[in-house]
Design an enzyme around this catalytic site. Structure first.
Site, PDB file in Angstrom:
ATOM      1  N   GLY A 141      42.575  33.064  37.104  1.00 47.21           N
ATOM      2  CA  GLY A 141      44.148  33.604  37.503  1.00 47.21           C
ATOM      3  C   GLY A 141      44.015  34.392  39.028  1.00 47.21           C
ATOM      4  O   GLY A 141      43.062  34.033  39.657  1.00 47.21           O
ATOM      5  N   SER A 142      44.469  35.521  39.118  1.00 50.03           N
ATOM      6  CA  SER A 142      44.735  36.075  40.372  1.00 50.03           C
ATOM      7  C   SER A 142      43.485  36.698  41.118  1.00 50.03           C
ATOM      8  O   SER A 142      43.419  36.992  42.145  1.00 50.03           O
ATOM      9  CB  SER A 142      45.776  37.200  40.574  1.00 50.03           C
ATOM     10  OG  SER A 142      46.999  36.457  40.168  1.00 50.03           O
ATOM     11  N   THR A 143      42.437  36.829  40.218  1.00 51.48           N
ATOM     12  CA  THR A 143      41.277  37.435  40.617  1.00 51.48           C
ATOM     13  C   THR A 143      40.466  36.307  41.747  1.00 51.48           C
ATOM     14  O   THR A 143      39.976  36.393  42.678  1.00 51.48           O
ATOM     15  CB  THR A 143      39.983  37.647  39.789  1.00 51.48           C
ATOM     16  OG1 THR A 143      40.086  36.723  38.776  1.00 51.48           O
ATOM     17  CG2 THR A 143      40.491  38.925  38.835  1.00 51.48           C
TER      18      THR A 143
ATOM     19  N   LYS B 113      41.982  34.904  44.019  1.00 52.96           N
ATOM     20  CA  LYS B 113      42.839  35.174  45.236  1.00 52.96           C
ATOM     21  C   LYS B 113      41.677  35.838  46.189  1.00 52.96           C
ATOM     22  O   LYS B 113      42.065  35.704  47.346  1.00 52.96           O
ATOM     23  CB  LYS B 113      44.071  35.757  45.059  1.00 52.96           C
ATOM     24  CG  LYS B 113      45.278  34.980  44.445  1.00 52.96           C
ATOM     25  CD  LYS B 113      46.385  35.721  44.125  1.00 52.96           C
ATOM     26  CE  LYS B 113      47.480  34.788  43.257  1.00 52.96           C
ATOM     27  NZ  LYS B 113      48.408  35.744  42.774  1.00 52.96           N
TER      28      LYS B 113
END
Length: 581
Positions: free
Chosen positions: A281-283, A285
């Site tokens: 997921g967003s980690t 990014k």
């Protein structure tokens, strides 16, 4: 007148000593017979004894039944595994085991009943079958305690005996089970470091690990409490030294008892930190933003449209409260964890740059960690433009938690990638790593992660005085044909202190639930992030990290990032080089 006997009828020769000689002869004859009888019995019993030794201890060549079993010789001393402070994690101690020669057991039924009472853990049916067999050797129980040996001795059952052996002991029990692993009953490594270091340990070479047992216990307790609080099905934590790659703590729950691994479920034996591969997921990014800044195609003030992106029959949107339209800067895209902006940043940088960048960080091949239980990342094949778009916000590519932690450490520690390790480094020898980012870009990424903790999705992980920097991620579990919307992982990766990162802390929960106080949310900011904050708050003093004044001007300058100003220099087209840290 006296009548004298006829001299012809009298015995000839001396007469006075004849009775004495007859007696002596008889005694001598008897003595010889006794000696011969003793010798015969001695030889007979000696032969029987040798036969028993041959059958029970060494097997019997030519045994018509072929049922003799060789005794197991005691193993040589297997060396210790110790934590970084010298505490024993695995050691070898003397032990005894119980065996039987069933042919010498007079009453197998009575013997099995009495043994079952002394050793309640034995299978009574199997015990009776073993004691009634035609074999000459059967193991009954390995690794007896002194109390068990005493009780069995008191029974006085013929045909039972003890064998001196050595047994592996784990003083911390399940606390380090996924790291240390376990051996079989004959002290051969089966899993974990016991397996990968088997030759060294068998040769008597003790090994000091990077694990800190104090930290391990604290982390396990906090993780267990979080799993219970958020009704999660499982969880895991990795704590790494950002400047050496040493893993200081690695906990995966559920765990197992290394003395009875066969009683553990497959789920408990599974090491989520090294075998589990997850879409983070967003980690992810963190890497997408670093890529965009490094490539020079984006700066912190570059803006991108946040409207939903249509890809075939799918639509990429931002999460709930995030902006769904308008143009937002790279600074805000990272702070608010926008999916659509991340996709546009990737598109500007390009697919080939993405492939090279993630490979440079070690995310496209298995981790070089010393454990045998290491999973392979799931890399898209083919790695298409659509794959690159979803990878930009943490989907379509799965890695292990150890890989994620190692890559994040390289992004924030000044740009040096150190191989993750479970061995304690010798302070006298500098650790060698590979430069993967420029120091300037690394400083910018540290500052951006600090912004996320101050005013982004990880505010619940902040710890006063420790200047925590972080990123959160939430992802549904991938299933055939799509995703399970009711099952997912939430993860948090934190650095501290952000102005000069010493430690990386990653937490993950599986299937965490929304609870009272989370307003219906079960995302990482509400569960994995506060777990990370509690761990950082407790480990800081433990590891000797001094809290600083939150208003220290030098630290604030180091972490300053101007969303409307210049980005970090974008030059890491530098040749990969070996550097010392």
């Amino acid at each position: 007148m006296a009548i004298l006997p006829d001299p012809a009828l009298l015995p000839t020769g001396p007469r006075a000593d004849r009775p004495d000689r007859t007696l002596a002869t008889a005694v001598e004859t008897g003595r010889r017979r006794v000696v011969m009888t003793a010798l015969v019995f001695g030889v007979a019993f000696g032969g029987i004894g040798l036969g028993l030794v041959k059958h029970m201890g060494f097997g019997a060549d030519g045994d018509p039944d072929g049922q003799a079993v060789a005794m197991v010789d005691p193993v040589a001393d297997r060396a210790d595994l110790r934590d970084r402070n010298g505490l024993i994690l695995a050691t070898t101690l003397p032990s005894v085991s119980l065996y039987a020669d069933p042919k010498l057991v007079i009453d197998p039924i009575e013997a099995s009943l009495r043994l079952s009472k002394a050793l309640p853990g034995l299978d009574s049916d199997k015990l009776l079958a073993d004691l009634s067999s035609d074999r000459r050797f059967v193991w009954l129980k390995r690794g007896l305690t002194p109390a068990q040996q005493y009780e069995i001795n008191r029974l006085g059952i013929p045909g039972l005996a003890f064998q001196n052996e050595e047994r592996r002991y784990y003083p911390s029990g399940g606390l380090t089970s996924h790291v240390v692993g376990f051996t079989n009953i004959d002290a051969q490594g089966i899993a974990g470091l016991e397996k990968s270091l088997d030759d060294r340990l068998q040769a008597g070479e003790s090994v000091v690990l990077s694990i800190d047992l104090r930290l391990q216990e604290m982390v396990r307790n906090e993780l267990q409490a979080a799993i219970a609080k958020f009704k999660a099905t499982a969880g895991n934590v990795v704590v790494m030294d950002a400047k050496t790659g040493e893993i200081l703590s690695m906990v995966s729950l559920p765990d197992f008892n290394p003395y009875e691994p066969t009683a553990a479920s497959d789920d408990a034996l599974f090491n989520r930190n090294t075998l589990g591969v997850y879409e983070m997921g967003s980690t992810f990014k963190i890497f997408n933003t670093a890529l965009a800044l490094e490539s020079g195609t984006s700066t912190l003030q570059t803006t991108y449209e946040q409207s939903p992106i249509r890809v075939g029959r799918f639509t990429i949107r931002n999460f709930r409260a995030e902006p769904q339209s308008g143009r937002w800067s790279v600074y805000e895209i990272f702070r608010q964890s926008m999916n659509t902006g991340s996709v546009h940043m990737f598109e500007a940088a390009g697919l080939e740059r993405q492939k090279e960048f993630l490979a440079r960080l070690g995310l496209t091949k298995p981790s070089p960690l010393e454990l045998p239980e290491v999973g392979s990342p799931m890399v898209p094949r083919p790695w298409s433009q659509v794959s690159g778009m979803t990878i930009a916000y943490g989907h379509g590519m799965a890695v292990t938690p150890v890989q994620l932690v190692s890559a994040v450490a390289a992004v924030v520690n000044g740009g040096i990638l150190y191989p993750p390790t479970l061995f304690k480094h010798d302070a006298a020898h500098p650790v060698r790593g590979t430069r993967v980012l420029s120091p300037e870009l690394s400083r910018t990424m540290r500052a951006l992660m600090r912004v996320v903790t101050v005013s982004g999705t990880a505010t619940k992980s902040d710890v006063p005085g420790y200047f925590v920097g972080a990123k959160t991620g939430s992802a549904n579990k991938a299933v055939r044909g799509g995703y399970n919307r009711k099952a997912g992982v939430t993860d948090f990766v934190g650095i501290f202190p952000a102005y000069d990162p010493k430690y990386i802390v990653m937490t993950m929960l599986e299937d965490a639930q929304a609870i009272e106080g989370t307003y219906g949310y079960n995302t990482a900011g509400w569960n994995a992030a506060p777990l990370g904050g509690r761990i950082i708050a407790r480990m800081g003093p433990m590891m000797g990290v001094e809290p600083k004044d939150p208003n220290d001007p030098a630290i604030l300058r180091e972490l300053a990032v101007d969303p409307a100003g210049r980005a970090a220099p974008a030059q890491v087209a530098v040749a990969i080089e070996e550097e010392e840290g």
